[in-house]
Design a protein around this motif. Sequence first.
Motif, short mmCIF file in Angstrom:
data_model
loop_
_atom_site.label_atom_id
_atom_site.label_comp_id
_atom_site.label_asym_id
_atom_site.label_seq_id
_atom_site.Cartn_x
_atom_site.Cartn_y
_atom_site.Cartn_z
N VAL A 57 0.86 -1.19 0.00
CA VAL A 57 0.00 0.00 0.00
C VAL A 57 0.89 1.23 0.00
O VAL A 57 1.76 1.38 0.86
CB VAL A 57 -0.95 0.02 1.22
N ILE A 58 0.67 2.08 -1.00
CA ILE A 58 1.43 3.33 -1.13
C ILE A 58 0.42 4.45 -1.38
O ILE A 58 -0.29 4.43 -2.39
CB ILE A 58 2.42 3.24 -2.31
N ASN A 59 0.35 5.41 -0.47
CA ASN A 59 -0.56 6.56 -0.63
C ASN A 59 -2.00 6.13 -0.94
O ASN A 59 -2.61 6.63 -1.88
CB ASN A 59 -0.06 7.50 -1.73
N SER A 60 -2.55 5.22 -0.20
CA SER A 60 -3.93 4.72 -0.38
C SER A 60 -4.14 4.00 -1.71
O SER A 60 -5.26 3.89 -2.20
CB SER A 60 -4.95 5.85 -0.24
N ILE A 61 -3.05 3.53 -2.30
CA ILE A 61 -3.09 2.75 -3.53
C ILE A 61 -2.48 1.39 -3.21
O ILE A 61 -1.44 1.31 -2.56
CB ILE A 61 -2.26 3.41 -4.64
N VAL A 62 -3.11 0.33 -3.68
CA VAL A 62 -2.53 -1.00 -3.53
C VAL A 62 -1.82 -1.31 -4.85
O VAL A 62 -2.45 -1.32 -5.90
CB VAL A 62 -3.60 -2.08 -3.24
N VAL B 101 0.12 -3.87 -11.34
CA VAL B 101 -1.26 -3.41 -11.32
C VAL B 101 -1.47 -2.57 -10.07
O VAL B 101 -0.76 -2.74 -9.07
CB VAL B 101 -2.26 -4.60 -11.36
N ALA B 102 -2.42 -1.64 -10.14
CA ALA B 102 -2.67 -0.76 -9.01
C ALA B 102 -4.16 -0.47 -8.90
O ALA B 102 -4.85 -0.34 -9.91
CB ALA B 102 -1.90 0.55 -9.17
N ALA B 103 -4.64 -0.39 -7.67
CA ALA B 103 -6.06 -0.11 -7.40
C ALA B 103 -6.17 0.71 -6.13
O ALA B 103 -5.24 0.78 -5.33
CB ALA B 103 -6.84 -1.41 -7.26
N THR B 104 -7.34 1.28 -5.94
CA THR B 104 -7.61 2.02 -4.71
C THR B 104 -7.64 1.05 -3.52
O THR B 104 -8.00 -0.12 -3.66
CB THR B 104 -8.94 2.78 -4.80
N LEU B 105 -7.29 1.56 -2.37
CA LEU B 105 -7.36 0.78 -1.14
C LEU B 105 -8.80 0.67 -0.64
O LEU B 105 -9.14 -0.22 0.14
CB LEU B 105 -6.48 1.45 -0.08
#
Length: 139
Positions: free
Chosen positions: A64-69, A78-82
């Motif tokens: 998790v980086i800055n509310s991004i997984v 790949v990246a998505a919202t937390l």
Amino acid sequence: MKLQEKISRNNFLKQLGFTGASLLAIYGLDSCVNESGTTPIGNVTVDLSAAENAVLKNNGGYKVINSIVVANNNGTYVAATLTCSHEGQRQITFSNKEWYCTAHGARFDTSGKGLNSNGSKGLTVYQTSLSGTTLTITS
């Protein structure tokens, strides 16, 4: 407390100066937030050579980086919202090549499409691009 000293909740709120309209205004303030439950992220960069991001070198590893997984899905990032779309819980993880909410079991594929009833609203995913060891995530 004597019966005469008891007042109704409505009368109490009126005495405090709260009327129905002001209560609606107070409770309605949160309607001005992004309805998806996510905030536009702009550009987020991740240095994959940094020790704190070493988990992302492993297939299935996520962070998790800055509310991004951010996750490594067979060498593709790949990246998505937390924040889960089911009930707004901030508990999205990456497991078995899909996004998963540990709060209520909502499941999503890597494109954000819901895979069960709790995931039916979908999940916000972000674009990723890799240049050398710099991963860039954009909304």
